[in-house]
Design a protein around this motif. Structure first.
Motif, PDB file in Angstrom:
ATOM      1  N   TYR A 124       0.864  -1.189   0.000  1.00  0.00           N
ATOM      2  CA  TYR A 124       0.000   0.000   0.000  1.00  0.00           C
ATOM      3  C   TYR A 124       0.892   1.228   0.000  1.00  0.00           C
ATOM      4  CZ  TYR A 124      -2.322   3.928   2.281  1.00  0.00           C
ATOM      5  OH  TYR A 124      -2.763   5.180   2.598  1.00  0.00           O
ATOM      6  N   ALA A 125       0.538   2.240  -0.793  1.00  0.00           N
ATOM      7  CA  ALA A 125       1.349   3.462  -0.836  1.00  0.00           C
ATOM      8  C   ALA A 125       0.448   4.686  -0.871  1.00  0.00           C
ATOM      9  CB  ALA A 125       2.268   3.454  -2.058  1.00  0.00           C
ATOM     10  N   ASN A 126       0.911   5.756  -0.198  1.00  0.00           N
ATOM     11  CA  ASN A 126       0.298   7.071  -0.324  1.00  0.00           C
ATOM     12  C   ASN A 126       1.388   8.065  -0.673  1.00  0.00           C
ATOM     13  OD1 ASN A 126       1.654   7.661   2.112  1.00  0.00           O
ATOM     14  ND2 ASN A 126      -0.140   7.147   3.346  1.00  0.00           N
ATOM     15  N   ALA A 127       1.090   9.339  -0.564  1.00  0.00           N
ATOM     16  CA  ALA A 127       2.053  10.358  -0.993  1.00  0.00           C
ATOM     17  C   ALA A 127       3.322  10.354  -0.152  1.00  0.00           C
ATOM     18  CB  ALA A 127       1.401  11.737  -0.939  1.00  0.00           C
ATOM     19  N   GLN A 128       3.241   9.846   1.093  1.00  0.00           N
ATOM     20  CA  GLN A 128       4.388   9.912   1.988  1.00  0.00           C
ATOM     21  C   GLN A 128       5.128   8.590   2.141  1.00  0.00           C
ATOM     22  OE1 GLN A 128       1.280  11.285   3.121  1.00  0.00           O
ATOM     23  NE2 GLN A 128       1.997  13.264   2.340  1.00  0.00           N
ATOM     24  N   THR A 129       4.405   7.472   2.172  1.00  0.00           N
ATOM     25  CA  THR A 129       5.033   6.210   2.534  1.00  0.00           C
ATOM     26  C   THR A 129       4.559   5.065   1.652  1.00  0.00           C
ATOM     27  OG1 THR A 129       3.295   5.643   4.130  1.00  0.00           O
ATOM     28  CG2 THR A 129       5.175   6.925   4.953  1.00  0.00           C
ATOM     29  N   THR A 187      -6.761  -2.820   5.432  1.00  0.00           N
ATOM     30  CA  THR A 187      -6.204  -1.560   4.937  1.00  0.00           C
ATOM     31  C   THR A 187      -7.217  -0.882   4.013  1.00  0.00           C
ATOM     32  OG1 THR A 187      -3.903  -2.311   5.074  1.00  0.00           O
ATOM     33  CG2 THR A 187      -4.375  -0.508   3.542  1.00  0.00           C
ATOM     34  N   ARG A 188      -7.399   0.424   4.186  1.00  0.00           N
ATOM     35  CA  ARG A 188      -8.344   1.166   3.365  1.00  0.00           C
ATOM     36  C   ARG A 188      -7.639   2.237   2.541  1.00  0.00           C
ATOM     37  NH1 ARG A 188     -13.944   2.091   6.909  1.00  0.00           N
ATOM     38  NH2 ARG A 188     -14.525  -0.134   6.961  1.00  0.00           N
ATOM     39  N   LEU A 189      -7.993   2.300   1.264  1.00  0.00           N
ATOM     40  CA  LEU A 189      -7.531   3.353   0.366  1.00  0.00           C
ATOM     41  C   LEU A 189      -8.646   4.391   0.296  1.00  0.00           C
ATOM     42  CD1 LEU A 189      -6.242   0.526  -0.597  1.00  0.00           C
ATOM     43  CD2 LEU A 189      -5.661   1.771  -2.674  1.00  0.00           C
ATOM     44  N   LYS A 190      -8.340   5.621   0.709  1.00  0.00           N
ATOM     45  CA  LYS A 190      -9.381   6.640   0.817  1.00  0.00           C
ATOM     46  C   LYS A 190      -9.135   7.864  -0.050  1.00  0.00           C
ATOM     47  CE  LYS A 190     -10.327   5.549   5.694  1.00  0.00           C
ATOM     48  NZ  LYS A 190     -10.393   6.125   7.074  1.00  0.00           N
ATOM     49  N   ASN A 191      -7.883   8.170  -0.343  1.00  0.00           N
ATOM     50  CA  ASN A 191      -7.540   9.450  -0.950  1.00  0.00           C
ATOM     51  C   ASN A 191      -6.964   9.300  -2.346  1.00  0.00           C
ATOM     52  OD1 ASN A 191      -8.161  10.932   1.509  1.00  0.00           O
ATOM     53  ND2 ASN A 191      -6.283  10.032   2.339  1.00  0.00           N
ATOM     54  N   VAL A 192      -7.104  10.356  -3.123  1.00  0.00           N
ATOM     55  CA  VAL A 192      -6.552  10.384  -4.472  1.00  0.00           C
ATOM     56  C   VAL A 192      -5.046  10.121  -4.419  1.00  0.00           C
ATOM     57  CG1 VAL A 192      -6.103  11.859  -6.477  1.00  0.00           C
ATOM     58  CG2 VAL A 192      -8.313  11.967  -5.315  1.00  0.00           C
ATOM     59  N   GLY A 193      -4.572   9.227  -5.272  1.00  0.00           N
ATOM     60  CA  GLY A 193      -3.143   8.917  -5.339  1.00  0.00           C
ATOM     61  C   GLY A 193      -2.734   7.703  -4.539  1.00  0.00           C
ATOM     62  N   ILE A 198      -6.045   5.125  -6.872  1.00  0.00           N
ATOM     63  CA  ILE A 198      -7.293   5.896  -6.772  1.00  0.00           C
ATOM     64  C   ILE A 198      -7.131   7.227  -7.485  1.00  0.00           C
ATOM     65  CG2 ILE A 198      -8.801   7.176  -5.213  1.00  0.00           C
ATOM     66  CD1 ILE A 198      -8.460   4.998  -3.193  1.00  0.00           C
ATOM     67  N   GLN A 199      -8.082   7.544  -8.343  1.00  0.00           N
ATOM     68  CA  GLN A 199      -8.128   8.857  -8.974  1.00  0.00           C
ATOM     69  C   GLN A 199      -9.249   9.716  -8.403  1.00  0.00           C
ATOM     70  OE1 GLN A 199      -8.088   7.999 -13.322  1.00  0.00           O
ATOM     71  NE2 GLN A 199      -6.142   9.067 -13.245  1.00  0.00           N
ATOM     72  N   GLN A 200     -10.338   9.062  -8.003  1.00  0.00           N
ATOM     73  CA  GLN A 200     -11.457   9.816  -7.457  1.00  0.00           C
ATOM     74  C   GLN A 200     -12.393   8.872  -6.702  1.00  0.00           C
ATOM     75  OE1 GLN A 200     -14.130  13.516  -9.054  1.00  0.00           O
ATOM     76  NE2 GLN A 200     -14.034  11.757 -10.396  1.00  0.00           N
ATOM     77  N   LEU A 201     -12.764   9.262  -5.485  1.00  0.00           N
ATOM     78  CA  LEU A 201     -13.774   8.561  -4.698  1.00  0.00           C
ATOM     79  C   LEU A 201     -14.683   9.625  -4.106  1.00  0.00           C
ATOM     80  CD1 LEU A 201     -11.738   5.865  -2.689  1.00  0.00           C
ATOM     81  CD2 LEU A 201     -13.312   5.438  -4.571  1.00  0.00           C
ATOM     82  N   LYS A 202     -15.889   9.747  -4.635  1.00  0.00           N
ATOM     83  CA  LYS A 202     -16.763  10.833  -4.203  1.00  0.00           C
ATOM     84  C   LYS A 202     -18.217  10.394  -4.178  1.00  0.00           C
ATOM     85  CE  LYS A 202     -13.832  14.651  -5.762  1.00  0.00           C
ATOM     86  NZ  LYS A 202     -13.759  15.888  -6.564  1.00  0.00           N
ATOM     87  N   LYS A 203     -19.030  11.230  -3.541  1.00  0.00           N
ATOM     88  CA  LYS A 203     -20.478  11.091  -3.551  1.00  0.00           C
ATOM     89  C   LYS A 203     -21.079  12.266  -4.314  1.00  0.00           C
ATOM     90  CE  LYS A 203     -21.834   7.574  -0.840  1.00  0.00           C
ATOM     91  NZ  LYS A 203     -22.806   6.542  -1.249  1.00  0.00           N
ATOM     92  N   THR A 204     -22.201  12.029  -4.987  1.00  0.00           N
ATOM     93  CA  THR A 204     -22.913  13.123  -5.635  1.00  0.00           C
ATOM     94  C   THR A 204     -24.012  13.624  -4.705  1.00  0.00           C
ATOM     95  OG1 THR A 204     -24.614  11.739  -6.669  1.00  0.00           O
ATOM     96  CG2 THR A 204     -22.518  11.978  -7.853  1.00  0.00           C
ATOM     97  N   SER A 205     -24.542  14.800  -4.987  1.00  0.00           N
ATOM     98  CA  SER A 205     -25.585  15.371  -4.141  1.00  0.00           C
ATOM     99  C   SER A 205     -26.863  14.548  -4.172  1.00  0.00           C
ATOM    100  CB  SER A 205     -25.893  16.798  -4.589  1.00  0.00           C
ATOM    101  OG  SER A 205     -26.327  16.804  -5.936  1.00  0.00           O
TER     102      SER A 205
END
Length: 275
Positions: A45-50, A58-64, A96-103
């Motif tokens: 698993y990787a994010n911007a820092q590590t 493990t959960r992937l939540k954010n872009v990148g 991940i490029q995008q994880l969002k909810k619509t209105s």
């Protein structure tokens, strides 16, 4: 006048919020994630820092943020919406490029597969604003509920195969629908090829293998062009017809390992003897 100023500010804020929520396509970042449900072998698993070994849960939540699998390794990811699962094969990187909810309550899931193979099994979306898209270096495949697979060679050449339902693949401004029982190929810089009947065929046609000296062998072969080929632990590029021709070191036992994997994840391993 001073007493009216806070009231004026609050009114402006409420107006901005009401206008924003009035737009049906508003996308909100609300508690979205992909979760690792199973692991076999070396999964990172990787994010911007590590970068660190992935674990079940493990959960992937954010872009990148990304998941990468090594040789003979794989993982299964669950979508937070309960809509389905993503099977990630060996030597694959998913980001991940995008994880969002619509209105309107829909879920936007945009993922990127840089190399390797993934298979998705998804229920049909009930919200019209929901979608899931897989981007590769060659194009984008979108789906609203189906079972399909994607394979990506190091060159970015992408194979798409659909087992149930239908997916739409777009590249160079052109789209094709890859329906149940069909497959298509997308080469970077080109439009998707017209879909053809699904083969899901791991056959390797060995056209030639010989000792060329200096401890090397030359191997010439052909596979279905949508398939992935891994030779001596190295992912290969094949041409638009599935051909490859390369030189590799000869192991001490003179047996060269090759695996062929379809976009749907079917795999066959070969051991090629060097004469």
């Amino acid at each position: 006048m001073k007493k009216l100023w806070p009231l004026f500010i609050n009114t402006v804020i409420l107006f901005i919020i009401s206008q924003a929520f009035a737009k049906d396509n508003l996308q909100l970042r609300i508690n979205r994630w992909l979760e690792v449900r199973s692991i076999s072998g070396n999964v990172s698993y990787a994010n911007a820092q590590t970068s660190q070994p992935a674990r079940v849960g493990t959960r992937l939540k954010n872009v990148g943020e990304s998941i990468s699998t090594g040789k003979n390794s794989r993982t299964v990811l669950a979508l937070d919406t309960g809509i389905g699962f993503i099977n990630v094969a060996e030597n694959t990187q998913l980001r991940i490029q995008q994880l969002k909810k619509t209105s309107s309550g829909g879920s936007i899931t945009d993922l990127q597969v840089l190399t390797g193979q993934v298979k998705l099994k998804l229920r049909r979306f009930t919200n019209q604003s929901s979608h899931l898209r897989i981007e590769t270096p060659a194009g984008i495949t979108g789906v609203r509920g189906t079972e399909f697979g994607v394979s990506v060679q190091p060159s970015g050449k992408t194979g798409i195969a659909t087992l149930t339902g239908s997916v739409a693949t777009t590249a160079q401004g052109q789209s094709v629908n890859v329906n149940k029982g069909f497959q298509s190929l997308v080469i970077p810089g080109e439009a998707p090829t017209p879909p053809v009947p699904l083969r899901d065929d791991t056959k390797l046609d060995l056209l030639g293998i010989k000792d060329i000296g200096n401890g090397e062998a030359q191997i010439v072969g052909k596979v279905d062009p949508v398939n992935l080929v891994i030779l001596t632990n190295r992912p290969l590029n094949t041409d638009r017809n599935g051909n490859f021709d390369l030189k590799v070191p000869i192991p001490s036992d003179r047996l060269i390992s090759v695996s062929v994997t379809t976009p749907l994840g079917k795999q066959k391993n070969y051991r090629l003897a060097v004469p």
